[in-house]
Write an enzyme that holds these catalytic residues in place. Structure first.
Site, PDB file in Angstrom:
ATOM      1  N   LYS A 167     -85.061  35.102  36.124  1.00  0.00           N
ATOM      2  CA  LYS A 167     -85.438  33.436  36.287  1.00  0.00           C
ATOM      3  C   LYS A 167     -84.144  32.518  35.676  1.00  0.00           C
ATOM      4  O   LYS A 167     -83.665  31.618  36.201  1.00  0.00           O
ATOM      5  CB  LYS A 167     -86.865  33.131  35.758  1.00  0.00           C
ATOM      6  CG  LYS A 167     -87.241  31.680  35.890  1.00  0.00           C
ATOM      7  CD  LYS A 167     -87.080  31.241  37.312  1.00  0.00           C
ATOM      8  CE  LYS A 167     -87.391  29.778  37.290  1.00  0.00           C
ATOM      9  NZ  LYS A 167     -88.730  29.271  37.005  1.00  0.00           N
ATOM     10  N   LYS A 235     -84.358  22.948  29.418  1.00  0.00           N
ATOM     11  CA  LYS A 235     -84.856  23.890  28.707  1.00  0.00           C
ATOM     12  C   LYS A 235     -84.417  25.322  29.443  1.00  0.00           C
ATOM     13  O   LYS A 235     -84.111  26.208  28.738  1.00  0.00           O
ATOM     14  CB  LYS A 235     -86.554  23.706  28.698  1.00  0.00           C
ATOM     15  CG  LYS A 235     -87.277  25.005  28.083  1.00  0.00           C
ATOM     16  CD  LYS A 235     -87.602  26.066  29.026  1.00  0.00           C
ATOM     17  CE  LYS A 235     -88.667  25.287  29.876  1.00  0.00           C
ATOM     18  NZ  LYS A 235     -89.327  26.508  30.861  1.00  0.00           N
TER      19      LYS A 235
END
Length: 286
Positions: A167, A235
């Site tokens: 990811k 983030k």
């Protein structure tokens, strides 16, 4: 199956709805009572807290903003889950957090997987997410009937934490493409070329991408309603940079993309869609 679903945000709510459509019994919890009410209206059950959502569940899914939230919720899932519970964390968090959760879960007889997703809000709504799964092979196979209700691509990419590493790679590529599409729009407009026509051509050639397919027209119109917020991509880029450092790698383009995303956040665009990187590139040229 009886599924406990914790985290009913932009991604979690439509994912829970798709599980209901697939015939599962879904008990959901979120810090927002309104989101719980939406799940109940769709045919699900509302929970009063994490423990209530976990009670009696065969599968528990968490879709939370960041590592701290997972670190807060995971111990409750492990402690109050039934024996042999399948715990699928679909949040995007640090790989080391996923590895730690998997170790703690295994010690308690809980089967834990990290299964972050790509596809944004539209993919969550349409059930076309790409799901990258880390964990034990047998546990991944047990989870497939649930995951196929949420996505069209489900790939076991390795042991615990591997899903999060993939990811991170996904997010650096997505951020990079958004940055380059933004630069293409600025170049076309500054050169007096219709950006709609220009991007239509790009989308049909080797430069084509899912981002150009879905976002080129809204970017040209400067429509940045969040499907995935700059705050969250900021983030995620931090996770990608940290993963590169842990692996002892130099990823210079990743660093530049991380800085562009950080600039978007610093300029007050954190609540906008990550396609709002266009605003940063425009500001560099005004």
């Amino acid at each position: 199956m009886n599924i406990g679903f914790i985290g009913l945000g932009i991604m979690g709510s439509p994912m829970a709805a798709n599980l209901l459509k697939a015939g599962h019994v879904v008990t959901g919890y979120d810090v927002s009572a309104e989101r719980i009410d939406q799940l109940v209206a769709a045919g699900g059950k509302g929970a009063s807290g994490v423990v209530d959502a976990v009670a009696g569940a065969e599968v528990v899914i968490t879709m939370l903003p960041d590592s701290p939230q997972v670190e807060e919720v995971a111990p409750l899932v492990v402690e109050y889950g039934r024996p042999n519970l399948l715990y699928i964390d679909m949040s995007t968090i640090k790989p080391e957090t996923s590895r730690r959760v998997a170790t703690q879960a295994a010690a308690a007889g809980v089967r834990a997987l990290d299964a972050p997703v790509s596809g944004g809000e539209r993919g969550a709504i349409e059930g076309t997410l790409s799901i990258m799964v880390g964990g034990e092979p047998d546990d991944v196979e047990a989870a497939r009937p649930v995951l196929w209700s949420l996505g069209t691509t489900v790939v076991h990419v390795g042991p615990a934490g591997a899903g999060q590493t993939v990811k991170a790679a996904n997010q650096l590529v997505v951020g990079g493409i958004y940055g380059l599409v933004s630069e293409a729009i600025v170049l076309l407009e500054a050169s007096g070329v219709d950006p709609v026509a220009g991007l239509d051509v790009l989308a049909g050639g080797l430069a084509g991408s899912r981002i150009l397919e879905l976002k080129r027209h809204t970017m040209v119109k400067r429509e940045f309603a969040p499907g995935f917020r700059i705050d969250l991509h900021h983030k995620d880029m931090g996770i990608a940079v940290a993963a590169a450092r842990e692996a002892g790698l130099s990823l210079p383009l990743t660093g530049q993309v991380a800085q562009l995303v950080a600039a978007a956040r610093a300029q007050g665009h954190g609540s906008l869609d990550h396609s709002a990187l266009l605003k940063v590139v425009e500001r560099l040229n005004t």
